[in-house]
Design an enzyme around this catalytic site. Structure first.
Site, PDB file in Angstrom:
ATOM      1  N   ASP A 199       0.805  -1.220   0.000  1.00  0.00           N
ATOM      2  CA  ASP A 199       0.000   0.000   0.000  1.00  0.00           C
ATOM      3  C   ASP A 199       0.840   1.273   0.000  1.00  0.00           C
ATOM      4  O   ASP A 199       0.431   2.301   0.534  1.00  0.00           O
ATOM      5  CB  ASP A 199      -0.958   0.021   1.216  1.00  0.00           C
ATOM      6  CG  ASP A 199      -1.898  -1.175   1.211  1.00  0.00           C
ATOM      7  OD1 ASP A 199      -2.247  -1.632   0.109  1.00  0.00           O
ATOM      8  OD2 ASP A 199      -2.277  -1.638   2.304  1.00  0.00           O
ATOM      9  N   LYS A 246       1.887   2.117  -5.054  1.00  0.00           N
ATOM     10  CA  LYS A 246       2.440   1.548  -6.296  1.00  0.00           C
ATOM     11  C   LYS A 246       1.511   1.806  -7.478  1.00  0.00           C
ATOM     12  O   LYS A 246       1.953   2.147  -8.568  1.00  0.00           O
ATOM     13  CB  LYS A 246       2.642   0.019  -6.142  1.00  0.00           C
ATOM     14  CG  LYS A 246       3.628  -0.348  -5.053  1.00  0.00           C
ATOM     15  CD  LYS A 246       3.701  -1.858  -4.873  1.00  0.00           C
ATOM     16  CE  LYS A 246       2.429  -2.480  -4.301  1.00  0.00           C
ATOM     17  NZ  LYS A 246       2.126  -2.075  -2.928  1.00  0.00           N
ATOM     18  N   ASN A 292      -5.180 -10.237  -3.753  1.00  0.00           N
ATOM     19  CA  ASN A 292      -4.905  -9.668  -2.426  1.00  0.00           C
ATOM     20  C   ASN A 292      -4.449  -8.216  -2.572  1.00  0.00           C
ATOM     21  O   ASN A 292      -4.551  -7.430  -1.637  1.00  0.00           O
ATOM     22  CB  ASN A 292      -3.852 -10.496  -1.672  1.00  0.00           C
ATOM     23  CG  ASN A 292      -2.589 -10.781  -2.485  1.00  0.00           C
ATOM     24  OD1 ASN A 292      -2.553 -10.599  -3.694  1.00  0.00           O
ATOM     25  ND2 ASN A 292      -1.559 -11.244  -1.814  1.00  0.00           N
ATOM     26  N   GLY A 302      -4.529  -4.338  -3.767  1.00  0.00           N
ATOM     27  CA  GLY A 302      -5.556  -3.324  -3.987  1.00  0.00           C
ATOM     28  C   GLY A 302      -4.842  -2.032  -4.341  1.00  0.00           C
ATOM     29  O   GLY A 302      -4.114  -1.484  -3.523  1.00  0.00           O
ATOM     30  N   HIS A 303      -5.007  -1.601  -5.585  1.00  0.00           N
ATOM     31  CA  HIS A 303      -4.285  -0.421  -6.063  1.00  0.00           C
ATOM     32  C   HIS A 303      -5.294   0.643  -6.477  1.00  0.00           C
ATOM     33  O   HIS A 303      -6.141   0.397  -7.321  1.00  0.00           O
ATOM     34  CB  HIS A 303      -3.397  -0.811  -7.255  1.00  0.00           C
ATOM     35  CG  HIS A 303      -2.414  -1.904  -6.924  1.00  0.00           C
ATOM     36  ND1 HIS A 303      -1.863  -2.730  -7.859  1.00  0.00           N
ATOM     37  CD2 HIS A 303      -1.900  -2.315  -5.737  1.00  0.00           C
ATOM     38  CE1 HIS A 303      -1.055  -3.585  -7.267  1.00  0.00           C
ATOM     39  NE2 HIS A 303      -1.057  -3.365  -5.981  1.00  0.00           N
ATOM     40  N   GLN A 317       2.086  -6.005  -3.259  1.00  0.00           N
ATOM     41  CA  GLN A 317       2.563  -6.141  -1.878  1.00  0.00           C
ATOM     42  C   GLN A 317       3.865  -5.344  -1.681  1.00  0.00           C
ATOM     43  O   GLN A 317       4.034  -4.332  -2.350  1.00  0.00           O
ATOM     44  CB  GLN A 317       2.761  -7.615  -1.496  1.00  0.00           C
ATOM     45  CG  GLN A 317       1.455  -8.386  -1.298  1.00  0.00           C
ATOM     46  CD  GLN A 317       0.820  -8.854  -2.585  1.00  0.00           C
ATOM     47  OE1 GLN A 317       1.468  -9.477  -3.402  1.00  0.00           O
ATOM     48  NE2 GLN A 317      -0.443  -8.557  -2.776  1.00  0.00           N
ATOM     49  N   ARG A 358      -5.448   0.457   8.499  1.00  0.00           N
ATOM     50  CA  ARG A 358      -4.021   0.145   8.454  1.00  0.00           C
ATOM     51  C   ARG A 358      -3.351   0.712   9.698  1.00  0.00           C
ATOM     52  O   ARG A 358      -3.670   1.813  10.137  1.00  0.00           O
ATOM     53  CB  ARG A 358      -3.386   0.754   7.210  1.00  0.00           C
ATOM     54  CG  ARG A 358      -3.945   0.171   5.906  1.00  0.00           C
ATOM     55  CD  ARG A 358      -3.398   0.952   4.704  1.00  0.00           C
ATOM     56  NE  ARG A 358      -3.984   0.480   3.454  1.00  0.00           N
ATOM     57  CZ  ARG A 358      -4.143   1.243   2.372  1.00  0.00           C
ATOM     58  NH1 ARG A 358      -3.769   2.507   2.395  1.00  0.00           N
ATOM     59  NH2 ARG A 358      -4.673   0.745   1.278  1.00  0.00           N
TER      60      ARG A 358
HETATM   61  P1  GDP Z   1      -0.710   0.306  -3.538  1.00  0.00           P
HETATM   62  O1  GDP Z   1      -1.315  -0.955  -3.033  1.00  0.00           O
HETATM   63  O2  GDP Z   1       0.756   0.371  -3.294  1.00  0.00           O
HETATM   64  O3  GDP Z   1      -1.057   0.609  -4.963  1.00  0.00           O
HETATM   65  O4  GDP Z   1      -1.351   1.476  -2.667  1.00  0.00           O
HETATM   66  P2  GDP Z   1      -2.912   1.647  -2.314  1.00  0.00           P
HETATM   67  O5  GDP Z   1      -3.602   2.168  -3.528  1.00  0.00           O
HETATM   68  O6  GDP Z   1      -3.447   0.424  -1.681  1.00  0.00           O
HETATM   69  O7  GDP Z   1      -2.828   2.724  -1.165  1.00  0.00           O
HETATM   70  C1  GDP Z   1      -2.317   3.989  -1.380  1.00  0.00           C
HETATM   71  C2  GDP Z   1      -3.449   5.026  -1.108  1.00  0.00           C
HETATM   72  O8  GDP Z   1      -2.876   6.322  -0.987  1.00  0.00           O
HETATM   73  C3  GDP Z   1      -4.435   5.127  -2.252  1.00  0.00           C
HETATM   74  O9  GDP Z   1      -5.689   5.426  -1.708  1.00  0.00           O
HETATM   75  C4  GDP Z   1      -3.922   6.279  -3.078  1.00  0.00           C
HETATM   76  O10 GDP Z   1      -4.947   6.962  -3.786  1.00  0.00           O
HETATM   77  C5  GDP Z   1      -3.337   7.159  -2.026  1.00  0.00           C
HETATM   78  N1  GDP Z   1      -2.149   7.933  -2.431  1.00  0.00           N
HETATM   79  C6  GDP Z   1      -1.162   7.579  -3.283  1.00  0.00           C
HETATM   80  N2  GDP Z   1      -0.194   8.522  -3.317  1.00  0.00           N
HETATM   81  C7  GDP Z   1      -0.601   9.487  -2.470  1.00  0.00           C
HETATM   82  C8  GDP Z   1      -0.025  10.742  -2.040  1.00  0.00           C
HETATM   83  O11 GDP Z   1       1.064  11.129  -2.446  1.00  0.00           O
HETATM   84  N3  GDP Z   1      -0.730  11.457  -1.120  1.00  0.00           N
HETATM   85  C9  GDP Z   1      -1.927  11.050  -0.635  1.00  0.00           C
HETATM   86  N4  GDP Z   1      -2.538  11.818   0.257  1.00  0.00           N
HETATM   87  N5  GDP Z   1      -2.492   9.894  -1.005  1.00  0.00           N
HETATM   88  C10 GDP Z   1      -1.837   9.124  -1.905  1.00  0.00           C
HETATM   89  P1  IMO Z   2      -0.881  -4.161  -2.229  1.00  0.00           P
HETATM   90  O1  IMO Z   2      -0.466  -4.682  -3.589  1.00  0.00           O
HETATM   91  C1  IMO Z   2      -0.864  -4.581   2.075  1.00  0.00           C
HETATM   92  C2  IMO Z   2      -0.929  -8.651   3.688  1.00  0.00           C
HETATM   93  C3  IMO Z   2      -2.170  -9.095   4.413  1.00  0.00           C
HETATM   94  C4  IMO Z   2      -1.561 -10.056   5.419  1.00  0.00           C
HETATM   95  C5  IMO Z   2      -0.446 -10.719   4.611  1.00  0.00           C
HETATM   96  C6  IMO Z   2      -0.830 -12.064   4.006  1.00  0.00           C
HETATM   97  O2  IMO Z   2      -2.175  -3.445  -2.249  1.00  0.00           O
HETATM   98  O3  IMO Z   2       0.237  -3.385  -1.622  1.00  0.00           O
HETATM   99  P2  IMO Z   2      -2.337 -12.769   1.944  1.00  0.00           P
HETATM  100  O4  IMO Z   2      -3.789 -12.552   1.670  1.00  0.00           O
HETATM  101  O5  IMO Z   2      -1.429 -12.222   0.889  1.00  0.00           O
HETATM  102  O6  IMO Z   2      -2.008 -14.211   2.251  1.00  0.00           O
HETATM  103  O7  IMO Z   2      -2.057 -11.962   3.313  1.00  0.00           O
HETATM  104  O8  IMO Z   2      -0.117  -9.821   3.578  1.00  0.00           O
HETATM  105  N1  IMO Z   2      -1.137  -8.145   2.316  1.00  0.00           N
HETATM  106  C7  IMO Z   2      -1.074  -6.846   1.976  1.00  0.00           C
HETATM  107  N2  IMO Z   2      -0.896  -5.758   2.738  1.00  0.00           N
HETATM  108  N3  IMO Z   2      -0.967  -4.466   0.743  1.00  0.00           N
HETATM  109  C8  IMO Z   2      -1.140  -5.551  -0.034  1.00  0.00           C
HETATM  110  O9  IMO Z   2      -1.150  -5.484  -1.386  1.00  0.00           O
HETATM  111  C9  IMO Z   2      -1.246  -6.829   0.584  1.00  0.00           C
HETATM  112  N4  IMO Z   2      -1.428  -8.074   0.130  1.00  0.00           N
HETATM  113  C10 IMO Z   2      -1.355  -8.873   1.200  1.00  0.00           C
HETATM  114  O10 IMO Z   2      -2.818  -8.005   5.026  1.00  0.00           O
HETATM  115  O11 IMO Z   2      -0.947  -9.326   6.451  1.00  0.00           O
HETATM  116 MG    MG Z   3      -2.866  -1.611  -1.791  1.00  0.00          MG
END
Ligand code: GDP
Ligand code: IMO
Ligand code: MG
Length: 430
Positions: free
Chosen positions: A14, A17, A39, A41-42, A224, A305
Site C-alpha cells: 500500500d 504503487k 490480495n 488493492g491499487h 505487496q 491500516r
Molecule cells: P498500492 O497498493 O501500493 O497501490 O497502494 P494503495 O492504492 O493500496 O494505497 C495507497 C493510497 O494512498 C491510495 O488510496 C492512493 O490513492 C493514495 N495515495 C497515493 N499517493 C498518495 C499521495 O502522495 N498522497 C496522498 N494523500 N495519497 C496518496
Molecule cells: P498491495 O499490492 C498490504 C498482507 C495481508 C496479510 C499478509 C498475508 O495493495 O500493496 P495474503 O492474503 O497475501 O495471504 O495476506 O499480507 N497483504 C497486503 N498488505 N498491501 C497488499 O497489497 C497486501 N497483500 C497482502 O494483510 O498481512
Molecule cells: Mg494496496
C-alpha cells in the site's frame, strides 16, 4: 538509451504503487504483473475517476498492453468481475490491452475455504490474510498439483488434474471440518469460465521477447511489498510470493538482464495491515492523525491500516535485498503540519544496538526503535507538482531519507491524483 523499469513496494504494501505505475505507464509500451493476486488493492485517481484494481495491471487505465504474468495466482471469477467493473468505468479492456499468461496458476474456491479455515483455526496467531486464497494457491502451485490457465482448454487433462488436486484437498478439508468438494461442479464451473478467458490467454513470455527485440519499454508491476516477501519479510507474517525485483523476471518470463531500473515505492511514513511485528508503530494521536489524513483503510478488506514513523533501517534492508535502484516517496502531504517527525535509524534489543532487522521473530517483535528527530513543516505540500513548491524542511526530510537509505529519490507524490507527482529522475532514461 531507454530502460525497462520494475516497480516494487519497499515496505509492507500500500505504498502507492498503483498511482506511480499509472503515472509511469504513460512512458511505457507495456505493463506486466509478476506476482501476487487479488490480495493486491491499487487505487488510481485520475481527475473525477477513481479506479480500484486488484488483478489488472495498472497500465490498463492508460490503455497500454497489460499482461498478467505466470507468477500471478489468478482467481478467474475475480478477474472476470474486475474486467467488467473497470470496463463499466469506460476503460477499454480487450485482447489488445489485456493478456493472461497460459502458465499462470489458478485460485479456486477451495483455496479461499482453506485460507479462511486456517485463519480461524489459528485464533490469535492468525496472519491476518486478505482471505483471497493466496497462500493455499501458491502451495498447490509449488506442490505441482495446481490447475493452470492452459488446463481450462483441455477437457481431458482438466478432469485428471482436478482428481489429483482433490486427492490432496480431501484429507485437508476433513481435518478442518470443511464439507467435501463437489468435483463435478468444480469441473463444470471451470468449463463455463473457459470461453470467457480464452481471448486473453497467450504465451506472455513471447510478448516480452518481442518487446526486447523492438526495444520497447516494459514496466514490471509488483504487488505487496518487500517486507511481505516470503523469504525477506517478517515471516510468517508475510504473503506467499516473492515480492523482490528478481521475481519480475521469473514471474513474467524474461531474464534478469532485462530489468534495468528498480523503483522502490515508499511512503513518507510506514503502514501495515494485518498482524505481525512493526517496530515504529504509533498508538497515539500522531498515529491516529496520520491514519486519518492518509485515509489508511485497506482497498481490499476495508481494514484500518496500522501507522508509524518511517523506518530507515527496514527500507535500507528492503533496498538491498530487493535490488532497488531509486525510490518514489509517496504521501509526503500526509506529514504536513506534524511538528516533529521521527525517523528510525537503529534498534535496541536488550543491551545490544542493531543496524539491521534480524530474522528471528521474537527479536523482530521486541526491538525498540532508536529515533532521530527532525523538524516538520507547517506549509502544505498537498498537490505540489514541482520541487520548488516544497518547504525547506520537507526537502531536508527527503534528503535525510536518501542519505540513511542509500538510494536517490526519483519521484515524489503529493496527493492521490495522477498528476500531483514530482519527477526528479526519469527511471526510464537509463
Ligand atoms: P498500492 O497498493 O501500493 O497501490 O497502494 P494503495 O492504492 O493500496 O494505497 C495507497 C493510497 O494512498 C491510495 O488510496 C492512493 O490513492 C493514495 N495515495 C497515493 N499517493 C498518495 C499521495 O502522495 N498522497 C496522498 N494523500 N495519497 C496518496
Ligand atoms: P498491495 O499490492 C498490504 C498482507 C495481508 C496479510 C499478509 C498475508 O495493495 O500493496 P495474503 O492474503 O497475501 O495471504 O495476506 O499480507 N497483504 C497486503 N498488505 N498491501 C497488499 O497489497 C497486501 N497483500 C497482502 O494483510 O498481512
Ligand atoms: Mg494496496
Amino acid at each position: 538509451m531507454m530502460a525497462n523499469v520494475v516497480v516494487v513496494g519497499a515496505q509492507w504494501g500500500d505504498e502507492g504503487k498503483g498511482k506511480i505505475v499509472d503515472w509511469l505507464s504513460d512512458r511505457a509500451d507495456l505493463v506486466v504483473r509478476f506476482q501476487g493476486g487479488h490480495n493486491a488493492g491499487h487505487t488510481l485517481v485520475v481527475g473525477e475517476n477513481v479506479y480500484k484494481l486488484s488483478l489488472l495491471p495498472s497500465g490498463v487505465v492508460q490503455g497500454k498492453l497489460s499482461l498478467i504474468g505466470n507468477g500471478v495466482v489468478v482467481d478467474p471469477n475475480a478477474l472476470l468481475a474486475e474486467i467488467e467493473r473497470i470496463s463499466n468505468q469506460g476503460v477499454k479492456i480487450d485482447p489488445t490491452t489485456l493478456g493472461l499468461a497460459e502458465n499462470a496458476a489458478l485460485i479456486l474456491p477451495i483455496h479461499q475455504d482453506l485460507d479462511a479455515a486456517r485463519e480461524n483455526e489459528a485464533g490469535k496467531n492468525k496472519i491476518g490474510t486478505t482471505g483471497r486464497g493466496i497462500g493455499p494457491a501458491y502451495e498447490d502451485k509449488v506442490g505441482r498439483r495446481a490447475i493452470r490457465v492452459a488446463d481450462l482448454f483441455d477437457e481431458a487433462s482438466l478432469k485428471s488434474k482436478i482428481e489429483r488436486l482433490m486427492a490432496h484437498h480431501r484429507a485437508l478439508r476433513a481435518g478442518l471440518d470443511l464439507p467435501p468438494i463437489d468435483g463435478e461442479k468444480l469441473f463444470a464451473d471451470l468449463m463455463a469460465l473457459a470461453p470467457k478467458l480464452l481471448p486473453y490467454v497467450r504465451p506472455v513470455w513471447r510478448d516480452l521477447e518481442q518487446a526486447r527485440k523492438d526495444n520497447k519499454k516494459v514496466l514490471f508491476e509488483g504487488a505487496q511489498g518487500i517486507l511481505l516477501d516470503v523469504d525477506h519479510g517478517t515471516y510468517p507474517y508475510v504473503t506467499s510470493s516473492s515480492t523482490v525485483a528478481g521475481q519480475a523476471a521469473s514471474g513474467s518470463g524474461t531474464g534478469p538482464g532485462n530489468l534495468d531500473y528498480v523503483l522502490g515505492i515508499v511512503k513518507a511514513y510506514t503502514t501495515r495491515v494485518g498482524e505481525g511485528p512493526f517496530p515504529t508503530e504509533l498508538f497515539d494521536d500522531v498515529g491516529k492523525g496520520i491514519g486519518e489524513r492518509g485515509r489508511e483503510f485497506g482497498t481490499v478488506t476495508g481494514r484500518a491500516r496500522r501507522c508509524g514513523w518511517f523506518d530507515a533501517i527496514l527500507v535500507h534492508q528492503a533496498c538491498c535485498v530487493g535490488g532497488i535502484t531509486g525510490l518514489a516517496l509517496t504521501k509526503l502531504d500526509v506529514l504536513d503540519g506534524v511538528e516533529t517527525i521521527n525517523i528510525c535509524v537503529g534498534y535496541k534489543l536488550g543491551d545490544k544496538v542493531l543496524d539491521y532487522y534480524p530474522s528471528n521473530l521474537h527479536a523482530q517483535a521486541n526491538v525498540e526503535p532508536i529515533y532521530e528527530t527532525v523538524e516538520g513543516w507547517s506549509e502544505t505540500t498537498f498537490g505540489a507538482r514541482s520541487w520548488k513548491d516544497l518547504p525547506a524542511n520537507a526537502i531536508k526530510y527527503i534528503r535525510r531519507i536518501e542519505e540513511l537509505v542509500g538510494r536517490p529519490i526519483a519521484l515524489v507524490s503529493t496527493s492521490p491524483e495522477r498528476e500531483d507527482t514530482i519527477l526528479v529522475t526519469d527511471p526510464f532514461a537509463k
